[in-house]
Design an enzyme around this catalytic site. Structure first.
Site, PDB file in Angstrom:
ATOM      1  N   GLN A 198       1.260  -1.197   0.048  1.00 40.66           N
ATOM      2  CA  GLN A 198       0.294  -0.057   0.645  1.00 40.66           C
ATOM      3  C   GLN A 198       0.834   1.067   0.239  1.00 40.66           C
ATOM      4  O   GLN A 198       0.208   2.090  -0.420  1.00 40.66           O
ATOM      5  CB  GLN A 198      -0.916  -0.085   1.151  1.00 40.66           C
ATOM      6  N   ASP A 204       2.460   2.269  -3.213  1.00 41.19           N
ATOM      7  CA  ASP A 204       1.150   2.519  -4.819  1.00 41.19           C
ATOM      8  C   ASP A 204       1.376   3.333  -5.585  1.00 41.19           C
ATOM      9  O   ASP A 204       0.537   4.401  -4.600  1.00 41.19           O
ATOM     10  CB  ASP A 204      -0.196   1.729  -4.471  1.00 41.19           C
ATOM     11  N   SER A 243      -1.973   4.508  -6.524  1.00 41.66           N
ATOM     12  CA  SER A 243      -3.250   5.427  -5.458  1.00 41.66           C
ATOM     13  C   SER A 243      -2.384   6.979  -5.030  1.00 41.66           C
ATOM     14  O   SER A 243      -3.547   7.876  -4.431  1.00 41.66           O
ATOM     15  CB  SER A 243      -3.687   4.503  -4.319  1.00 41.66           C
ATOM     16  N   TYR A 259     -10.666  -4.575 -10.090  1.00 37.02           N
ATOM     17  CA  TYR A 259     -10.812  -3.474 -10.704  1.00 37.02           C
ATOM     18  C   TYR A 259     -12.099  -3.723 -11.557  1.00 37.02           C
ATOM     19  O   TYR A 259     -12.823  -5.483 -11.301  1.00 37.02           O
ATOM     20  CB  TYR A 259     -10.006  -4.120 -12.226  1.00 37.02           C
TER      21      TYR A 259
HETATM   22  P1  NAD Z   1      -8.983   2.521 -11.604  1.00 36.02           P
HETATM   23  O1  NAD Z   1      -8.641   3.085 -11.887  1.00 36.02           O
HETATM   24  O2  NAD Z   1      -8.714   0.893 -12.917  1.00 36.02           O
HETATM   25  O3  NAD Z   1     -10.981   2.737 -12.431  1.00 36.02           O
HETATM   26  C1  NAD Z   1     -11.781   3.710 -11.718  1.00 36.02           C
HETATM   27  C2  NAD Z   1     -12.859   2.857 -11.798  1.00 36.02           C
HETATM   28  O4  NAD Z   1     -13.771   3.650 -12.877  1.00 36.02           O
HETATM   29  C3  NAD Z   1     -13.058   2.050 -11.301  1.00 36.02           C
HETATM   30  O5  NAD Z   1     -13.932   2.323  -9.449  1.00 36.02           O
HETATM   31  C4  NAD Z   1     -14.148   1.204 -11.505  1.00 36.02           C
HETATM   32  O6  NAD Z   1     -14.638   0.185 -11.164  1.00 36.02           O
HETATM   33  C5  NAD Z   1     -14.775   2.193 -12.382  1.00 36.02           C
HETATM   34  N1  NAD Z   1     -15.565   2.245 -14.027  1.00 36.02           N
HETATM   35  C6  NAD Z   1     -15.064   0.961 -14.568  1.00 36.02           C
HETATM   36  N2  NAD Z   1     -15.967   0.873 -15.870  1.00 36.02           N
HETATM   37  C7  NAD Z   1     -16.494   1.597 -15.092  1.00 36.02           C
HETATM   38  C8  NAD Z   1     -18.178   2.042 -16.585  1.00 36.02           C
HETATM   39  N3  NAD Z   1     -18.362   1.423 -17.334  1.00 36.02           N
HETATM   40  N4  NAD Z   1     -18.479   2.664 -15.425  1.00 36.02           N
HETATM   41  C9  NAD Z   1     -18.611   3.352 -14.070  1.00 36.02           C
HETATM   42  N5  NAD Z   1     -17.876   2.642 -13.432  1.00 36.02           N
HETATM   43  C10 NAD Z   1     -16.532   2.392 -14.533  1.00 36.02           C
HETATM   44  O7  NAD Z   1      -9.524   1.867 -10.348  1.00 36.02           O
HETATM   45  P2  NAD Z   1      -8.027   2.623  -9.679  1.00 36.02           P
HETATM   46  O8  NAD Z   1      -8.636   3.763  -8.420  1.00 36.02           O
HETATM   47  O9  NAD Z   1      -7.072   2.245  -9.956  1.00 36.02           O
HETATM   48  O10 NAD Z   1      -9.097   1.440  -8.199  1.00 36.02           O
HETATM   49  C11 NAD Z   1      -9.363   0.053  -8.086  1.00 36.02           C
HETATM   50  C12 NAD Z   1      -9.372  -0.605  -7.674  1.00 36.02           C
HETATM   51  O11 NAD Z   1      -8.058  -1.599  -6.485  1.00 36.02           O
HETATM   52  C13 NAD Z   1     -10.433  -0.314  -6.252  1.00 36.02           C
HETATM   53  O12 NAD Z   1     -11.239  -1.416  -5.316  1.00 36.02           O
HETATM   54  C14 NAD Z   1      -9.683   0.125  -5.576  1.00 36.02           C
HETATM   55  O13 NAD Z   1     -10.127  -0.075  -4.096  1.00 36.02           O
HETATM   56  C15 NAD Z   1      -8.273  -0.866  -4.992  1.00 36.02           C
HETATM   57  N6  NAD Z   1      -6.837  -0.713  -4.860  1.00 36.02           N
HETATM   58  C16 NAD Z   1      -6.424  -1.539  -4.053  1.00 36.02           C
HETATM   59  C17 NAD Z   1      -4.979  -1.096  -3.258  1.00 36.02           C
HETATM   60  C18 NAD Z   1      -4.985  -2.510  -2.845  1.00 36.02           C
HETATM   61  O14 NAD Z   1      -5.152  -3.187  -1.734  1.00 36.02           O
HETATM   62  N7  NAD Z   1      -3.545  -2.142  -2.317  1.00 36.02           N
HETATM   63  C19 NAD Z   1      -5.148  -0.393  -3.586  1.00 36.02           C
HETATM   64  C20 NAD Z   1      -5.171   0.883  -4.355  1.00 36.02           C
HETATM   65  C21 NAD Z   1      -6.744   0.475  -5.308  1.00 36.02           C
END
Ligand code: NAD
Length: 392
Positions: free
Chosen positions: A140, A143, A146, A243
């Site tokens: 984390q 990242d 993030s 994702y």
């Molecule tokens: P991302 O940048 O890939 O996408 C942004 C958002 O767009 C996502 O929430 C996705 O569901 C949404 N999306 C995709 N297609 C869509 C559609 N057709 N209509 C509406 N929304 C749509 O996402 P991110 O910010 O990188 O986060 C992805 C996941 O990773 C999340 O669940 C986040 O909580 C998780 N995450 C985990 C960790 C960890 O465990 N270390 C760290 C960061 C993020």
């Protein structure tokens, strides 16, 4: 003491870390005075190119005070270094100036410019792409997606508020009432969640949508209204990695109807929807934009991957029938002081895992999942599994 002998001869020498200035369009820098201090404490000697931190307000003096050597030019900074830290992909010349087999850690944009990546790999360095960091609990603090997306989500709302010719919060004054702005966030990942929080802090009425069911509760907990097509497909829309999946044409049609109805009444829309390895889904049509009131603002954070609206143009603000559509490409870079500080911390947390703290030497465990996960090239070849099928 036995048992701690360095594996290769260069591992027993003091590790030199080089940090050069980024190109013109990139205000961030890969170290901060705070991380220079920490890297020095690990036993490394850090060389920073003069002025490399200036656009992030890190002065050469601050770097020196933290223990770095400040070199007048890139050549002196790079010569024979063991590790190069960058924000963006370095040039071939930069990597070629390092010790053979040196480590490079940066946001390498590994899916872009394949010939350039292969040429860079050919220089023999171990190229580590921070975008590929596995998203597990242990990483984390490493990242970069993030840390940077969070700032981008914040800046998108602040920029939209500045472009919007009206106030965000409701104000009841003797001269009359100013209505609260209505803000709609599409895509509730890291950037979207911060956008919701920021818009709420500014007093807007906020709604948000996503295709992942997990976001429903997150949106509600930030005080925003969740709207989405919650059918059977929605329930399955999240991959094991967290994702979104690409949605079926039937789902997209239902989603478009919902968005078309909702967007008419919105003042500001922030779009952040992405699907790994694919173009951004088109969520807003030109007709939907035309249904919005003149003066409304859209900030499309998916511009780099083709945009979430039909009218987005990368790095431009398009005005269409009174609605402004911004497609910024480096919003985190527009908050460079914070973005660099957090990026530098991400890099430090990653590098720390490669050091033997007791002996103060570099000891990379090439079998570690975070090394394997980020390693794009080694010994002259591209090695990352997700880059193999692309004509290597
Ligand atoms: P991302 O940048 O890939 O996408 C942004 C958002 O767009 C996502 O929430 C996705 O569901 C949404 N999306 C995709 N297609 C869509 C559609 N057709 N209509 C509406 N929304 C749509 O996402 P991110 O910010 O990188 O986060 C992805 C996941 O990773 C999340 O669940 C986040 O909580 C998780 N995450 C985990 C960790 C960890 O465990 N270390 C760290 C960061 C993020």
């Amino acid at each position: 003491m036995g048992g701690a002998a360095p594996v290769a001869s260069w591992e027993s020498l003091m590790v030199t870390i080089a940090v050069t200035a980024e190109g013109q369009g990139e205000p961030r820098v890969a170290v901060s005075p705070e991380t220079v201090k920490k890297l020095t404490a690990l036993g490394a000697s850090v060389r920073v190119q003069q002025g490399a931190g200036s656009r992030s307000r890190f002065s050469d003096e601050a770097f020196k005070a933290a223990g770095a050597t400040v070199n007048a030019d890139a050549a002196g900074t790079l010569e024979g270094a063991d590790i190069l830290l960058k924000v963006r992909r370095p040039s071939l010349g930069e990597v070629g100036a390092l010790k053979r087999g040196a480590i490079v850690a940066a946001m390498l944009a590994p899916f872009d410019d394949r010939p350039g990546l292969e040429a860079l790999a050919g220089a023999g360095a171990a190229l580590m792409s921070m975008e590929f960091m596995p998203r597990i609990t242990r990483t984390q603090s490493m990242d970069v997606l993030s840390s940077q997306a969070n700032l981008a989500g914040y800046k998108a709302v602040v920029d939209a508020a500045a472009m919007f010719g009206q106030a965000m919060p409701m104000m009841m004054t003797a001269a009359g009432t100013v209505p609260a702005a209505k803000v709609f966030i599409m895509g509730v990942g890291v950037a979207g969640l911060q956008a919701i929080a920021t818009a709420r802090r500014l007093g807007a009425i906020v709604s948000a949508t996503d295709v992942r069911p997990a976001t429903k509760e997150q949106v509600a907990s930030l005080g925003a209204k969740f709207i989405a097509v919650e059918d059977e497909e929605f329930k399955q829309a999240q991959t094991a990695a967290g994702y979104a999946k690409p949605m079926s044409p039937e789902y997209q049609k239902k989603q478009a109807e919902l968005v078309a109805n909702h967007i008419k009444g919105q003042d500001i829309v922030i779009t952040t929807a992405l699907i790994p390895g694919r173009p951004a889904p088109k969520l807003i049509t030109a007709a939907m934009i035309e249904s919005m009131r003149p003066g409304s603002v859209i900030v499309d954070l998916a511009a780099e991957r083709g945009g979430n609206t039909e009218l987005t143009q990368p790095d431009k603000v398009v005005e269409h029938k009174g609605v402004s559509i911004a497609g910024p490409l480096n919003l985190a870079g527009e908050v460079p002081v914070n973005a660099s500080a957090l990026y530098a911390k991400n890099l430090f947390a990653f590098l720390e895992t490669m050091f033997d703290k007791k002996d103060k030497v570099l000891k990379v465990n090439w079998d570690d999942e975070i090394i394997k996960g980020t390693l794009v090239a080694k010994d002259g070849r591209i090695v990352h599994p997700s880059l193999q099928q692309q004509g290597a």
